[in-house]
Scaffold this active site. Structure first.
Site, PDB file in Angstrom:
ATOM      1  CE  LYS A  16      48.853   6.817 -95.831  1.00 12.30           C
ATOM      2  NZ  LYS A  16      47.677   5.929 -95.635  1.00 12.30           N
ATOM      3  CG  ASP A  52      63.056   7.573 -87.948  1.00 14.31           C
ATOM      4  OD1 ASP A  52      63.822   6.765 -87.419  1.00 14.31           O
ATOM      5  OD2 ASP A  52      62.628   8.593 -87.375  1.00 14.31           O
ATOM      6  CE1 TYR A  84      62.522  12.054 -90.462  1.00  9.98           C
ATOM      7  CE2 TYR A  84      64.611  12.300 -89.326  1.00  9.98           C
ATOM      8  CZ  TYR A  84      63.399  11.669 -89.476  1.00  9.98           C
ATOM      9  OH  TYR A  84      63.085  10.653 -88.632  1.00  9.98           O
ATOM     10  CG  ASP A 113      48.412   2.706 -94.298  1.00  9.01           C
ATOM     11  OD1 ASP A 113      48.897   2.394 -95.401  1.00  9.01           O
ATOM     12  OD2 ASP A 113      47.232   3.096 -94.169  1.00  9.01           O
ATOM     13  CG  ASP A 157      62.830   2.733 -84.343  1.00  8.06           C
ATOM     14  OD1 ASP A 157      63.976   2.759 -84.822  1.00  8.06           O
ATOM     15  OD2 ASP A 157      62.488   3.412 -83.353  1.00  8.06           O
TER      16      ASP A 157
HETATM   17  C1  IPM Z   1      67.407   7.294 -86.378  1.00  4.38           C
HETATM   18  C2  IPM Z   1      67.049   8.223 -85.243  1.00  4.38           C
HETATM   19  C3  IPM Z   1      67.297   9.636 -85.712  1.00  4.38           C
HETATM   20  C4  IPM Z   1      66.327   9.904 -86.846  1.00  4.38           C
HETATM   21  C5  IPM Z   1      67.180  10.702 -84.637  1.00  4.38           C
HETATM   22  C6  IPM Z   1      68.134  10.440 -83.482  1.00  4.38           C
HETATM   23  C7  IPM Z   1      67.384  12.090 -85.188  1.00  4.38           C
HETATM   24  O1  IPM Z   1      65.748   8.004 -84.857  1.00  4.38           O
HETATM   25  O2  IPM Z   1      68.570   7.339 -86.835  1.00  4.38           O
HETATM   26  O3  IPM Z   1      66.559   6.534 -86.791  1.00  4.38           O
HETATM   27  O4  IPM Z   1      65.170  10.225 -86.604  1.00  4.38           O
HETATM   28  O5  IPM Z   1      66.752   9.770 -87.988  1.00  4.38           O
HETATM   29 MG    MG Z   2      64.833   6.309 -85.753  1.00  3.41          MG
END
Ligand code: IPM
Ligand code: MG
Length: 369
Positions: free
Chosen positions: A193, A250, A142, A226, A254
């Protein structure tokens, strides 16, 4: 009497709508307890860009450095799709993380009993799920340099992102993982990885050293990222705490969020190191769900993730464990009454909007306190 200073950053989309609800919970504490919160509010994301051409202003950054904790809404939306990369709404969020050195991002994925059927996995796989994704938040691909698109002599272009981690960056997130594991099941799963990335080999080695030298009593397992993604949907309850770099964290967070039935349910905490002198740490609390432009302005957003993020602030910034528990239990009881925002709606339940969901949580707080 304790008093704390909160910076509210509502942002874009449903951010302001759910921040409004958490302000009602804050007002409840100001009215009913000895704990007092003062709040200030500032723009971030697209809202800040529209008003002063940057995703966060210097004044907002200044307040962010001074406050006791930040309560963040969400940033982004299609209307800012074409603004320059440097000032896109997400840049405000990334600057807050970087400048405040919020390197440890805690993303719990807890499946509320009432919601086990809202998950896309079978009830028996997710019922009682309580895992924590610990994401490194200020390093890796990032932020690594170079990060650019350059022209090649043959007329092509080349895009570069850089995955970079130093020993100390990995050590400090590993220590947070093991410290948190002490309060949980004593087990850490570290993921990378290492079969393709040299930074993965390095991550694995550093975590192993921290374990051997400082936390030999804890259990440590390594898994390729993975395979971790696959195991999360095959048998998520095998995990307790997963520590990952910025990018894998990240993605995996999710995925873990969705196991619980709805992204609208999940809070997060982004923490800096404790300052030895002041004993304070920089901290920002934020729902995982994002700005959800498709439903914004309709009064139907689920306020639970934002309210649960405030509960995390009580726990991790102010050591108010009982008060945090009161909020979390009230959320659970409110769901037990059968009310649902549209994102978690199920057959036979009563559909409610943002405001009514908070009403129900506040009445549970009244009942329980
Ligand atoms: C998160 C989001 C952020 C990230 C975005 C909005 C920049 O996806 O906080 O997980 O990728 O970190
Ligand atoms: Mg995210």
């Amino acid at each position: 009497m304790s008093s704390y200073n909160l910076l509210m950053l509502p942002g874009d989309g449903i951010g302001p709508e759910v921040i409004k609800e958490v302000e009602r919970v804050i007002a409840w504490f100001n009215k009913n307890t000895q704990i007092k919160f003062e709040t200030e509010s500032e723009l971030v994301g697209g809202a800040a860009f529209d008003s002063h051409g940057a995703a966060i202003s210097e004044n907002a950054m200044d307040l962010a450095h001074k406050c006791d904790a930040i309560i963040f809404g969400a940033v982004g939306g299609p209307q800012w799709d074409n603004v320059p990369f440097e000032v896109r709404p997400e840049a405000g969020l990334l600057r807050l993380r970087k400048d405040l050195d919020l390197f440890a991002n805690l993303r719990p994925a807890i499946c509320y009993k009432a919601l086990a059927d809202a998950s896309s996995l079978k009830r028996n796989l997710v019922e009682g799920l309580d895992i924590l994704i610990l994401r490194e938040l200020t390093g890796g691909v990032y932020f690594g340099e170079p990060k650019e698109i350059i022209d090649l002599p043959d007329g092509q272009k080349k895009a570069i992102d850089t995955q970079v981690y130093t020993t100390s960056e990995i050590e400090r997130i590993a220590r947070v993982a093991f410290e948190l594991a002490k309060t949980r099941k004593g087990k850490v799963t570290s993921t990378e990885k290492k079969n393709v990335m040299i930074s993965g080999v390095f991550w694995n080695n550093v975590v192993t050293e921290v374990h051997k030298n400082e936390y030999p009593d804890m259990e440590l397992e390594h898994i390729l990222a993975d395979a971790c993604a696959m195991q999360l949907v095959r048998n998520p309850k095998q995990f307790d705490l997963i520590v990952a770099d910025n990018l894998f964290g990240d993605i995996l967070s999710d995925e873990a969020a969705m196991l619980t039935g709805s992204m609208g349910m999940l809070p997060s905490a982004s923490l800096g190191a404790v300052n030895e002198e002041t004993k304070k740490r920089n901290a920002m609390y934020e729902p995982v769900h994002g700005s959800a432009p498709d439903i914004s302005g309709q009064g139907i957003a689920n306020p639970i993730a934002e309210i649960a993020s405030f509960a995390m602030a009580l726990r991790y910034s102010f050591n108010l464990t009982e008060e945090a528990q009161l909020i979390e239990d009230s959320i659970s009881s409110a769901l037990d009454t059968g009310i649902r925002t549209p994102d978690i709606m199920q057959e036979g339940m009563q559909k409610v909007g943002t405001h009514q969901m908070t009403d129900a949580i506040l009445s549970q707080m009244n009942l329980k306190s």
